[in-house]
Design a protein around this motif. Structure first.
Motif, PDB file in Angstrom:
ATOM      1  N   PRO A 161       4.088   7.826  -4.421  1.00 56.97           N
ATOM      2  CA  PRO A 161       4.450   6.491  -3.920  1.00 56.97           C
ATOM      3  C   PRO A 161       3.271   5.536  -3.787  1.00 56.97           C
ATOM      4  O   PRO A 161       3.453   4.320  -3.851  1.00 56.97           O
ATOM      5  N   PHE A 162       2.050   6.053  -3.627  1.00 59.74           N
ATOM      6  CA  PHE A 162       0.886   5.202  -3.372  1.00 59.74           C
ATOM      7  C   PHE A 162       0.002   5.008  -4.608  1.00 59.74           C
ATOM      8  O   PHE A 162      -1.086   4.430  -4.512  1.00 59.74           O
TER       9      PHE A 162
ATOM     10  N   HIS B  74       4.906  -0.454   0.395  1.00 55.00           N
ATOM     11  CA  HIS B  74       4.450  -0.338   1.775  1.00 55.00           C
ATOM     12  C   HIS B  74       3.402   0.761   1.941  1.00 55.00           C
ATOM     13  O   HIS B  74       2.731   0.827   2.966  1.00 55.00           O
ATOM     14  N   ARG B  75       3.272   1.608   0.944  1.00 55.42           N
ATOM     15  CA  ARG B  75       2.255   2.660   0.975  1.00 55.42           C
ATOM     16  C   ARG B  75       1.124   2.365  -0.020  1.00 55.42           C
ATOM     17  O   ARG B  75       0.301   3.226  -0.294  1.00 55.42           O
ATOM     18  N   GLY B  76       1.125   1.133  -0.544  1.00 57.49           N
ATOM     19  CA  GLY B  76       0.045   0.712  -1.425  1.00 57.49           C
ATOM     20  C   GLY B  76       0.278   0.957  -2.894  1.00 57.49           C
ATOM     21  O   GLY B  76      -0.592   0.659  -3.721  1.00 57.49           O
ATOM     22  N   GLY B  77       1.447   1.503  -3.271  1.00 52.68           N
ATOM     23  CA  GLY B  77       1.733   1.775  -4.669  1.00 52.68           C
ATOM     24  C   GLY B  77       2.111   0.514  -5.424  1.00 52.68           C
ATOM     25  O   GLY B  77       2.832  -0.335  -4.909  1.00 52.68           O
ATOM     26  N   PHE B  78       1.617   0.377  -6.660  1.00 51.26           N
ATOM     27  CA  PHE B  78       1.954  -0.798  -7.453  1.00 51.26           C
ATOM     28  C   PHE B  78       1.863  -0.471  -8.945  1.00 51.26           C
ATOM     29  O   PHE B  78       1.293   0.545  -9.339  1.00 51.26           O
TER      30      PHE B  78
ATOM     31  N   GLU C  38      -4.071   8.472  -0.292  1.00 54.52           N
ATOM     32  CA  GLU C  38      -3.296   7.411   0.361  1.00 54.52           C
ATOM     33  C   GLU C  38      -4.026   6.912   1.610  1.00 54.52           C
ATOM     34  O   GLU C  38      -4.524   7.705   2.412  1.00 54.52           O
ATOM     35  N   LYS C  39      -4.071   5.591   1.729  1.00 59.25           N
ATOM     36  CA  LYS C  39      -4.645   4.972   2.919  1.00 59.25           C
ATOM     37  C   LYS C  39      -3.572   4.119   3.583  1.00 59.25           C
ATOM     38  O   LYS C  39      -2.989   3.247   2.940  1.00 59.25           O
TER      39      LYS C  39
END
Length: 471
Positions: free
Chosen positions: A135-136, A160-164, A320-321
């Motif tokens: 997800p990130f 919302h977890r920084g994934g793009f 993940e951050k």
């Protein structure tokens, strides 16, 4: 007879014959060239989950359309232990159109218009399913149009977890089609650009944790679906494709971060474009681990021809951050985009889409963009949208929820004005008083279709003219 009727190039058949030394296998391949391609459907799982909260029944729809999971269990592939493909969440289905009682109108359907699913070749759906996307992850699809694999990647990411996902297409018109498909699916953590791979490599060295290169190829796996693929094929084309594939991959190598994974795929059977490239990738990158590969032939697969291979770069992987999702606004040309702030690193590229297009400039000032109605995070961003001090003719006030069986759904998709009772209006923003007139979003079984202007019991149609059904 086969060679004459389908005009399959003799040189292609001679090459393929070497891949199938056993006569029985060769005859099966030849027979499969004349078989009708199967069709697949890949769910927008994020949109499905939102629709189910509004009462949509996936099980009833699955039964009505005779959908069958493409990956009912873990795929048996030659991957190292711990690197197997996880198909725990089924997004990928076969549409059994020929079964008795199935009346699927795949593609001409309100669920399709609402972005609940994407029509995709079953073989092509295997590629992203094996990419171990988290997800990130920071993802790049380097050759993305028309968007099937790109949007498959996007559905596995969580903004919302920084994934793009940066979804790139070098050909301008194909990038436009890619952007239109992305709009329908509603992902906010996605950017569509029209760039040369070399330019991206200069700007983003060691930046992405997952990269897909679905490379331009000689297209032999599309022979059953495309006369053009047959006509264009030649040994010279194969050689040109190999050179081009290497040029694109060299830029991808520069952008893959330590611990990241690279997926390479084609829709051809040529060894030079498949295993030959796999061998070359490992020769060029001594710090890459080979994770596995697979060939899909017509007579072995549920879809068309496909090859894919996976590689992992040595080093410390992306972790993940936890971060708070903040949104930014970009006004570009005649559009206004709202996007997660972490996508700002892409705003200077040749943009077709950055997050969600929320407004477009019309004849009478700013108008709500069709893409806003499809946004997966609409509830979250709507207050931000309404805070924008723009001269717009109407306010967005309502959600209007109808069922698939309601004739007004089809009327709306044809571009007609439809009757709406006042009691069918639901206020979108909590605490906001209902007014006698205003903009609304029409939903079909909880799946958004588009905008309309409500007044005096009627909904004036704002569905884009280019998307409307035609008789």
């Amino acid at each position: 007879m086969l060679r004459e009727s389908q005009k399959i190039p003799e040189e292609f058949l001679d090459r393929m014959r070497k891949l199938f030394p056993e006569e029985e296998e060769w005859e099966r391949f030849l027979a499969s060239l004349s078989e009708k391609p199967k069709r697949g459907l890949r769910l927008n799982l994020q949109k499905l989950k939102k629709a189910e909260k509004a009462g949509f029944s996936f099980e009833k729809w699955k039964e009505a359309w005779k959908l069958k999971a493409l990956f009912p269990k873990k795929e048996e592939m030659d991957f190292p232990e711990g690197e197997e493909i996880d198909f725990s969440e089924n997004r990928e289905y076969l549409v059994c159109e020929e079964e008795s009682g199935c009346r699927a109108e795949i593609g001409r359907d309100p669920y399709h218009e609402g972005g609940l699913y994407y029509i995709q070749d079953p073989s092509a759906m295997e590629v992203v399913s094996g990419m171990h996307i988290r997800p990130f992850d920071r993802c790049l699809d380097l050759c993305a149009a028309p968007g099937g694999k790109s949007l498959h990647m996007a559905d596995r990411l969580d903004g919302h977890r920084g994934g793009f996902l940066l979804s790139n297409e070098y050909v301008g018109e194909r990038a436009r089609i890619l952007s239109q498909n992305a709009e329908r699916m509603g992902y906010a953590n996605l950017c569509v650009v029209n760039e040369r791979p070399q330019n991206l490599a200069e700007k983003y060295p060691g930046f992405f944790s997952r990269i897909l290169v679905d490379a331009p190829c000689s297209g032999e796996g599309m022979f059953r679906k495309s006369e053009e693929a047959i006509t264009d094929w030649s040994p010279d084309l194969v050689e040109k494709c190999v050179l081009r594939q290497k040029e694109i991959l060299k830029e991808a190598f520069l952008m893959l971060r330590e611990g990241g994974e690279l997926a390479y795929s084609t829709c051809t059977f040529e060894e030079a474009e498949n295993e030959g490239i796999r061998k070359w990738i490992l020769e060029e990158n001594l710090d890459y681990q080979f994770l596995g590969e697979k060939r899909l032939y017509f007579h072995h697969a549920k879809g068309e021809g496909q090859y894919y291979a996976y590689f992992k770069k040595a080093g410390q992987d992306l972790e993940e951050k936890k971060q708070r999702t903040e949104y930014s606004i970009l006004k570009k040309n005649k559009s206004i985009f709202l996007y997660p702030a972490f996508l700002s690193v892409f705003q200077d590229l040749k943009l077709f889409r950055l997050g969600i297009r929320i407004f477009e400039e019309g004849k009478n000032g700013w108008e709500y963009s069709h893409g806003l109605s499809h946004a997966l995070n609409l509830e979250e961003i709507l207050p931000i949208v309404e805070e924008q001090r723009l001269e717009k003719k109407y306010k967005l006030l309502y959600g209007i929820y109808l069922t698939r069986e309601d004739k007004r759904i089809e009327d709306y998709l044809y571009g007609n004005e439809i009757p709406i009772a006042e009691e069918e209006l639901q206020v979108l923003l909590p605490g906001k008083m209902a007014e006698k007139s205003g903009m609304g979003i029409l939903y079909c079984d909880g799946i958004p279709l588009g905008f309309g202007y409500y007044r005096n019991g009627r909904l004036r149609n704002y569905y884009p003219k280019g998307l409307r059904y035609r008789k």
